[in-house]
Design an enzyme around this catalytic site. Sequence first.
Site, PDB file in Angstrom:
ATOM      1  N   GLU A  13     -29.315  14.107   6.051  1.00  0.00           N
ATOM      2  CA  GLU A  13     -30.215  13.947   7.200  1.00  0.00           C
ATOM      3  C   GLU A  13     -30.733  12.519   7.293  1.00  0.00           C
ATOM      4  OE1 GLU A  13     -30.373  16.197   4.782  1.00  0.00           O
ATOM      5  OE2 GLU A  13     -31.209  18.114   5.453  1.00  0.00           O
TER       6      GLU A  13
ATOM      7  N   HIS B  76     -29.544  11.202   1.457  1.00  0.00           N
ATOM      8  CA  HIS B  76     -29.207  12.583   1.824  1.00  0.00           C
ATOM      9  C   HIS B  76     -28.607  12.575   3.233  1.00  0.00           C
ATOM     10  CE1 HIS B  76     -32.007  14.864  -1.189  1.00  0.00           C
ATOM     11  NE2 HIS B  76     -31.322  13.904  -1.773  1.00  0.00           N
TER      12      HIS B  76
ATOM     13  N   CYS C 287     -34.480  19.245   2.572  1.00  0.00           N
ATOM     14  CA  CYS C 287     -35.375  19.166   1.413  1.00  0.00           C
ATOM     15  C   CYS C 287     -36.671  18.505   1.893  1.00  0.00           C
ATOM     16  CB  CYS C 287     -34.717  18.366   0.282  1.00  0.00           C
ATOM     17  SG  CYS C 287     -34.891  16.566   0.420  1.00  0.00           S
TER      18      CYS C 287
ATOM     19  N   CYS D  42     -36.226  15.020   3.321  1.00  0.00           N
ATOM     20  CA  CYS D  42     -35.545  14.957   4.617  1.00  0.00           C
ATOM     21  C   CYS D  42     -36.405  15.554   5.726  1.00  0.00           C
ATOM     22  CB  CYS D  42     -34.203  15.670   4.527  1.00  0.00           C
ATOM     23  SG  CYS D  42     -33.041  14.773   3.462  1.00  0.00           S
TER      24      CYS D  42
END
Lengths: 158, 158
Positions: B57, B55, B85, B88
């Site tokens: 991040e 992801h 999320c 993250c």
Amino acid sequence: MADAPHTWMRKAIDLAIENVRSGHGGPFGALVVKDGELIATGVNSVTSRNDPTAHAEVMAIRNACRRLATFQLSGCEIYTSCEPCPMCLSAIYWARPDGFYFACGREVAAAHGFEDAFIDKELGRHPDERTIFCRQLVAEDGLRPFEEWKRSQRKIPY
Amino acid sequence: MADAPHTWMRKAIDLAIENVRSGHGGPFGALVVKDGELIATGVNSVTSRNDPTAHAEVMAIRNACRRLATFQLSGCEIYTSCEPCPMCLSAIYWARPDGFYFACGREVAAAHGFEDAFIDKELGRHPDERTIFCRQLVAEDGLRPFEEWKRSQRKIPY
């Protein structure tokens, strides 16, 4: 074959022990199995790789996905020597294996100075009540990537 | 300098838009800033890297830690185009930046088919009530890596 899960788990635990002995990282090991075959292993590599996301489960997922050339682990099982922290548990959901096994519980990690339980508590809180500084900015502009996504002909949903 | 956070955020949003346009991944971008300087960027790379943990991040954290040769982002701020999320957000806690900014909320991601809200709900449940298969095995053996950790002279706490 009834003992197979225990055998895989003992292997994950051995990886964790060896990881500490070698000075490579924290006391955590994991592996990914598919159809009774070992696909990949992972050990905690936070300090040796300078990667705070390099927990055993994340490493095992990354390695298994690379080996299988996929971003989904359907049909796979994950064995981890300790109950996954919230980051790893979320990573497991994103990877979508059939399930996972763990040996000792999260409270054991917490008792040895790992912040799993703290993070778990933080996640359950309203953003304003968390200990970490957090601010929302230009929320409207934040919609633009999603509009692009909706329109995109090139997207691969995951 | 009062506008600086907005400027960084717009850059993160632009990264997210470009990530969709190029077909590289999902509509998410992030960056890490320290003392007003850009340290590293990250974009969602799940499908292009075959890594469900890639992801925006997580990628920004990994890239920033590599650049700074550290596994802790103290003194840094993270800007992300969408509220993190649970994976993250947990990764942010593990990386320990001073804080983070986000543009649109998690509900926008959910409305566009991303499972953030579902995972959040699952994490809050008792393990037995989650949708994913999960079993504890050989819990006693799972203590051995932690005993090794306690004894270890080579360990680097994180």
